[in-house]
Write a protein that holds these residues in place. Structure first.
Motif, PDB file in Angstrom:
ATOM      1  N   TYR A   1      -3.595  -5.946  -6.829  1.00  0.00           N
ATOM      2  CA  TYR A   1      -1.870  -6.042  -7.228  1.00  0.00           C
ATOM      3  C   TYR A   1      -1.638  -7.439  -7.336  1.00  0.00           C
ATOM      4  O   TYR A   1      -0.079  -7.997  -8.083  1.00  0.00           O
ATOM      5  CB  TYR A   1      -1.608  -6.566  -5.269  1.00  0.00           C
ATOM      6  CG  TYR A   1      -1.116  -4.780  -4.409  1.00  0.00           C
ATOM      7  CD1 TYR A   1      -0.226  -4.294  -5.130  1.00  0.00           C
ATOM      8  CD2 TYR A   1      -2.246  -4.424  -3.645  1.00  0.00           C
ATOM      9  CE1 TYR A   1       0.474  -3.009  -4.684  1.00  0.00           C
ATOM     10  CE2 TYR A   1      -2.186  -3.251  -4.237  1.00  0.00           C
ATOM     11  CZ  TYR A   1      -1.085  -2.116  -3.945  1.00  0.00           C
ATOM     12  OH  TYR A   1      -0.770  -0.501  -4.073  1.00  0.00           O
TER      13      TYR A   1
ATOM     14  N   ASN B   1       0.950  -1.027  -0.133  1.00  0.00           N
ATOM     15  CA  ASN B   1      -0.128  -0.209   0.258  1.00  0.00           C
ATOM     16  C   ASN B   1       0.710   0.980  -0.171  1.00  0.00           C
ATOM     17  O   ASN B   1      -0.010   2.042  -0.443  1.00  0.00           O
ATOM     18  CB  ASN B   1      -0.515  -0.167   1.162  1.00  0.00           C
ATOM     19  CG  ASN B   1      -2.001  -1.060   1.534  1.00  0.00           C
ATOM     20  OD1 ASN B   1      -2.884  -1.407   0.274  1.00  0.00           O
ATOM     21  ND2 ASN B   1      -2.002  -1.601   1.774  1.00  0.00           N
TER      22      ASN B   1
ATOM     23  N   TYR C   1      -8.884  -5.827  -3.847  1.00  0.00           N
ATOM     24  CA  TYR C   1      -8.153  -5.148  -3.671  1.00  0.00           C
ATOM     25  C   TYR C   1      -6.487  -6.211  -4.234  1.00  0.00           C
ATOM     26  O   TYR C   1      -5.736  -5.781  -4.769  1.00  0.00           O
ATOM     27  CB  TYR C   1      -7.313  -4.985  -1.995  1.00  0.00           C
ATOM     28  CG  TYR C   1      -6.557  -5.429  -1.279  1.00  0.00           C
ATOM     29  CD1 TYR C   1      -5.494  -3.572  -1.178  1.00  0.00           C
ATOM     30  CD2 TYR C   1      -5.601  -6.532  -0.714  1.00  0.00           C
ATOM     31  CE1 TYR C   1      -4.896  -4.088  -0.992  1.00  0.00           C
ATOM     32  CE2 TYR C   1      -4.217  -5.497  -0.869  1.00  0.00           C
ATOM     33  CZ  TYR C   1      -3.830  -4.628  -0.514  1.00  0.00           C
ATOM     34  OH  TYR C   1      -2.582  -4.458  -0.507  1.00  0.00           O
ATOM     35  N   GLN C   2      -6.642  -7.852  -3.684  1.00  0.00           N
ATOM     36  CA  GLN C   2      -6.134  -8.652  -4.716  1.00  0.00           C
ATOM     37  C   GLN C   2      -5.972  -8.659  -5.597  1.00  0.00           C
ATOM     38  O   GLN C   2      -4.542  -8.909  -6.044  1.00  0.00           O
ATOM     39  CB  GLN C   2      -6.322  -9.852  -3.797  1.00  0.00           C
ATOM     40  CG  GLN C   2      -6.348 -10.236  -1.998  1.00  0.00           C
ATOM     41  CD  GLN C   2      -6.283 -11.648  -1.536  1.00  0.00           C
ATOM     42  OE1 GLN C   2      -5.985 -11.682  -0.373  1.00  0.00           O
ATOM     43  NE2 GLN C   2      -6.439 -12.021  -2.461  1.00  0.00           N
TER      44      GLN C   2
ATOM     45  N   ARG D   1       0.097  -6.796   3.285  1.00  0.00           N
ATOM     46  CA  ARG D   1      -0.752  -5.520   3.079  1.00  0.00           C
ATOM     47  C   ARG D   1      -0.893  -4.486   4.019  1.00  0.00           C
ATOM     48  O   ARG D   1      -2.141  -4.387   4.338  1.00  0.00           O
ATOM     49  CB  ARG D   1      -2.134  -6.477   2.497  1.00  0.00           C
ATOM     50  CG  ARG D   1      -2.797  -7.243   4.083  1.00  0.00           C
ATOM     51  CD  ARG D   1      -3.684  -7.886   3.558  1.00  0.00           C
ATOM     52  NE  ARG D   1      -4.643  -8.225   4.833  1.00  0.00           N
ATOM     53  CZ  ARG D   1      -5.479  -9.052   4.829  1.00  0.00           C
ATOM     54  NH1 ARG D   1      -6.435  -9.628   3.653  1.00  0.00           N
ATOM     55  NH2 ARG D   1      -6.466  -9.293   6.513  1.00  0.00           N
TER      56      ARG D   1
ATOM     57  N   PHE E   1      -4.203  -2.753   5.183  1.00  0.00           N
ATOM     58  CA  PHE E   1      -5.492  -2.710   4.696  1.00  0.00           C
ATOM     59  C   PHE E   1      -6.700  -2.799   5.418  1.00  0.00           C
ATOM     60  O   PHE E   1      -7.946  -2.585   4.533  1.00  0.00           O
ATOM     61  CB  PHE E   1      -5.235  -4.400   3.831  1.00  0.00           C
ATOM     62  CG  PHE E   1      -6.968  -5.013   3.292  1.00  0.00           C
ATOM     63  CD1 PHE E   1      -7.429  -4.506   2.049  1.00  0.00           C
ATOM     64  CD2 PHE E   1      -7.523  -5.900   3.879  1.00  0.00           C
ATOM     65  CE1 PHE E   1      -8.212  -4.072   1.620  1.00  0.00           C
ATOM     66  CE2 PHE E   1      -8.540  -6.170   3.202  1.00  0.00           C
ATOM     67  CZ  PHE E   1      -8.750  -5.682   2.321  1.00  0.00           C
TER      68      PHE E   1
END
Length: 418
Positions: A295, A250, A291-292, A272, A275
């Motif tokens: 990335y 992040n 989110y995953q 993470r 997060f």
């Protein structure tokens, strides 16, 4: 088509809000402008695929000056909204993709809650982005682990040790049988322990252990920094025969992680931390799948998912969803990433973890469960291997521990959770 799923709270008609969201993030704005032809909108406009009411709220979850000016302060609906965005609007551009599916949507006055929960791509479009360079199979091969999870720990104290003290600790962990050792997320390039000095000091005993035993323990050095510095740290790590670079995702950001991926063949261990600020509220930010997904498109190899029954706020079902998403392919190529469990994990939490995830393809990091084991780190690691054997045989831990001293000591120390 890029499909994005949202949870939306609004006092307004959901059909109007969803159409406005689609227009705002594609070919339209709050008012039609010159040049915004029907043909342009047909080609580049996002489409509302579905809306579904899933709940009601008596008061706004988040304040909206726009709604307050209009007196819209009463009950409101909570909806699941799916919007499709043309791939042509993005090309292959990860930060722009994130801007399209998220962007200003969180700030819209018509919504008093909005969370991006999922991003789904066609396999062909996903494979135009970066893939893991090491992934699950490469991580297993590098650490010489087959048929069970990778077991490891975190360097503790996480800050304050000199490079040589860290190297001595890692040497002990290598001898104890660790598969994986990592820096803490707050370990940077401190004046008392610069990352380049840590790399040189630690890799010396790691190499010597490999030369003596044939096992190269994977050590994830936290190289989080500006992009140029991360590249330099990765180059040094590769020259010292290291295998893994850890990055605080992040705070480095999508573009920096993507640039690092393209620069180095090292495994990228994605941490993470932070997060919770993006995902903990049910009606704000990003869900773990969305989110995953972002990335993973940056090409990471490992992803932290927290842990079952751990010290953080996650529900077990949240951790399970994150881990299963890591292990599910997004593209046509091999793009799965290894989920990393940590935060209060020990032998007693392993069987439940394995049962929930349904796979051994994971990294199980245990700080106190290894370092604070009554008989030392080697016994802590042995207790994890014994817990895995018990789970494989479907034998309750207390029963299995009757003939396994290390597991019995772990149960007595940390509390039986078999």
């Amino acid at each position: 088509m890029i499909r994005a799923t949202y949870i939306v709270e609004t006092p307004c008609p959901i059909a109007e809000v969803a159409a406005m969201m689609a227009g705002e993030q594609s070919a339209g704005t709050f008012v039609r402008v010159e040049g915004e032809s029907d043909a342009l909108r047909a080609r580049f406009g996002a489409k509302v695929i579905a809306t579904e009411e899933i709940g009601r709220s008596e008061s706004p979850s988040l304040r909206s000056a726009w709604a307050e000016r209009r007196g819209l302060t009463g009950p409101r609906g909570i909806y699941r909204v799916v919007i499709g965005y043309p791939e042509e609007n993005v090309g292959v551009n990860l930060p722009v993709l994130a801007s399209v599916v998220a962007g200003n949507l969180f700030d819209l006055g018509e919504v008093t809650g909005l969370k991006l929960t999922d991003i789904q791509l066609t396999p062909e479009y996903r494979d135009r982005y970066d893939l893991p360079r090491v992934g699950i199979a490469g991580t297993r091969a590098s650490a010489s682990v087959r048929g069970r999870p990778l077991f490891g720990t975190i360097i503790k104290p996480n800050i304050g040790l000199s490079p040589q003290e860290i190297a001595d600790l890692v040497a002990r962990l290598c001898e104890a049988g660790a598969d994986f050792v990592k820096d803490d997320e707050i370990a940077g390039t401190h004046p008392h322990a610069p990352v380049d000095a840590r790399i040189r000091a630690v890799m010396d005993p790691v190499r010597r252990h490999r030369d003596r035993t044939g096992k190269l323990v994977m050590v994830a050095f936290n190289i989080t920094d500006d992009t140029d510095a991360m590249r330099r740290h990765a180059d040094l790590l590769a020259a010292e025969e290291g295998t893994c670079a850890m990055v605080s995702l992040n705070w480095a950001g999508l573009s920096a992680v993507q640039s690092l991926r393209r620069h180095t063949p090292l495994a990228i261990h994605g941490h993470r931390n932070g997060f919770g600020g993006m995902g903990r509220h049910p009606l704000l930010g990003l869900g773990v799948r969305a989110y995953q997904a972002l990335y993973r498109l940056a090409g990471i190899d490992h992803m932290h998912v927290h842990g079952m029954g751990g010290k953080f706020s996650d529900l077990d079902e949240d951790v399970t969803e994150a881990a299963r998403h890591c292990l599910a392919p997004m593209g046509a190529g091999e793009d799965r990433v290894m989920p990393v469990f940590s935060s209060g994990q020990w032998a007693g939490t392993l069987p439940h973890t394995l049962a929930q995830v349904g796979s051994d393809d994971l990294m199980f990091l245990s700080g106190g469960g290894i370092m604070a084991h009554p008989s030392g780190p080697a016994a802590g690691l042995a207790s994890l291997r014994q817990a895995h054997e018990a789970a494989t045989l479907d034998v309750p831990l207390p029963e299995f521990a009757r003939t396994r001293r290390e597991l019995a000591e772990a149960l007595a120390k940390f509390g039986a959770k078999g």
